[in-house]
Design a protein around this motif. Structure first.
Motif: not given
Lengths: 152, 281
Positions: B82-90, B155-164
């Motif tokens: 139900t929750t996945v954006d077909p383009d992998g964007l959300a 939906h607001i996508k929360c994407e974690q950035k891991t720039s060390a």
């Protein structure tokens, strides 16, 4: 953030945030509105910063992003840009350098602000904006070419 | 020399005490107004969190009606989310390390991709109501009295950035909204039976995918939606976990404790609040 803390924080950064917003919005009322929103974000999130440098960097990124989003939304909604000249515009209209900075495309403004106004090096700007250093250098070089005429 | 000229010009932007006072007053007014909207700013309902639950539900029988990418309708059995954006964007696939890592405070929400308005979504659903109903019916979903919610939600996508090497530690989460991705609720009578996702690609083509079969999940989700009818709701994706924010504290358990996510936020609902992402059931 207590009332005293807010007041101190606000007094320290009000001009910084307002002026940064002004470079994007170009109108005093819009700059005020955006700058206020940035401070509200600080309050809403109850942010804890690791020192002054962190505060400033966060504000620079948050204010620029907020203004860009506002402008995008305005363009998307089809709301016309106001052609009303306000007091601040009147006061600044003879400053050629400022007018040139204001007329830069938005993509250059953060880099120009961080480099020229805040004095960061390109490698530091790259970290702040999460862009490759080469991209920052290119943006800076292109912005400089646009500004060249008024800076000579 | 050029540095000095630019710095001086920016410094000369007029800013007087009237402006300062006015802004300070407005900041307090805006903040108070936000707080009023948030009676008890706790949160949080992890809804589609249970990918496993969903997967179990749909593995029994599943069908996807997809017209998103190229305008063709295809049917795929067995894989439905139900929750996945077909383009992998959300949605998922955007690696969030874990639910025990606090989200960074919200400095900004990036709105991206082609805008699918609620009206466009609604028009698409009206036009394709019959084919959606047929597909669900053919898959064994009861749709004799099918209705689709009037409004959809982002939906607001929360994407974690891991720039060390990035030392501004508070800015590690990036927030964005895929504006070409809206979910609508599909009811049979009074029972939630499916969620249809209407999408719009960069060329403006509108399509959809339908998920169903996760009855336990739908029951919990629907119960929550009904309990919060008329209230403002905000949907987040944290990795592949859906989290719902409300301005009231509304306990809702699907097996995830998401409270640690919001340790850095005093007022998550208002931190994420944006008119375009608020859904009112």
């Amino acid at each position: 953030m207590s009332r005293d803390e807010l007041e101190a924080f606000y007094n320290k950064y009000k001009e910084y945030v307002y002026k940064l917003c002004y470079t994007y919005m170009k109108r005093a009322a819009d700059a005020e509105d955006c700058a206020e929103d940035v401070f509200v974000k600080v309050l809403s999130n109850d942010l804890k910063f690791n020192g002054e440098e962190h505060e400033k960097r966060w504000l620079a990124v948050a204010a620029a992003n907020h203004c860009k989003n506002k402008l995008k939304k305005r363009n998307r909604d089809g709301a016309p840009l106001s052609d009303i000249t306000d007091e601040v515009q009147e006061e600044n209209k003879n400053d050629e350098v400022l007018q040139a900075v204001l007329s830069l495309p938005d993509k250059y403004k953060s880099v120009v602000w961080l480099y020229y106004y805040d004095g960061y090096k390109t490698a530091e700007i790259a970290k702040i904006l999460k862009k490759p250093a080469s991209t920052v250098r290119n943006l800076l070089s292109e912005a400089r070419a646009i500004l060249k005429k008024v800076l000579e | 020399m050029e540095t000095e000229k630019i710095k001086n010009s920016i410094d000369n932007i007029a800013f007087n005490s009237d402006t300062s006072d006015r802004m300070y007053d407005n900041i307090q007014k805006k903040y108070e107004s936000k707080k009023k909207r948030c009676i008890n700013p706790r949160i949080i309902i992890p809804v589609a969190a249970c990918a496993a639950l969903l997967a179990v539900g749909v593995s029994v029988t599943g069908i996807v009606l997809s017209k998103a990418k190229d305008g063709r309708t295809t049917e795929t059995y067995g894989i439905v989310t139900t929750t996945v954006d077909p383009d992998g964007l959300a949605g998922e696939g955007n690696g969030f390390a874990g639910l025990n890592i606090p989200l960074s405070p919200v400095s900004d929400i990036l709105f991206k991709n082609a805008v699918l308005t609620d009206e466009e979504g609604r028009a698409y659903l009206n036009e394709n109501f019959g084919s959606i109903k047929s597909s669900l019916s053919a898959s064994g979903v009861s749709v004799s009295d099918m209705k689709i919610s009037e409004h959809g939600y982002y939906h607001i996508k929360c994407e974690q950035k891991t720039s060390a090497d990035y030392d501004v530690t508070l800015d590690l989460t990036e927030y964005s909204v895929n504006q070409g991705f809206r979910d609508y609720l599909v009811y049979n009578g009074d029972t939630l039976v499916s969620i249809v996702t209407v999408t719009k690609d960069k060329d403006g083509r509108v399509g959809s995918s339908v998920s169903f079969g996760a009855d336990d999940y739908y029951r919990s989700f629907d119960k929550f939606i009904k309990q919060n009818a008329g209230k403002e709701i905000i949907f987040l994706y944290v990795g592949n976990v859906e989290v719902i924010l409300t301005n009231d504290y509304a306990p809702f358990s699907v097996g995830h404790n998401v409270s640690p996510l919001f340790e850095n936020m005093r007022d998550p609902f208002n931190a994420f609040y944006s008119e375009s992402v608020v859904y009112v059931a």
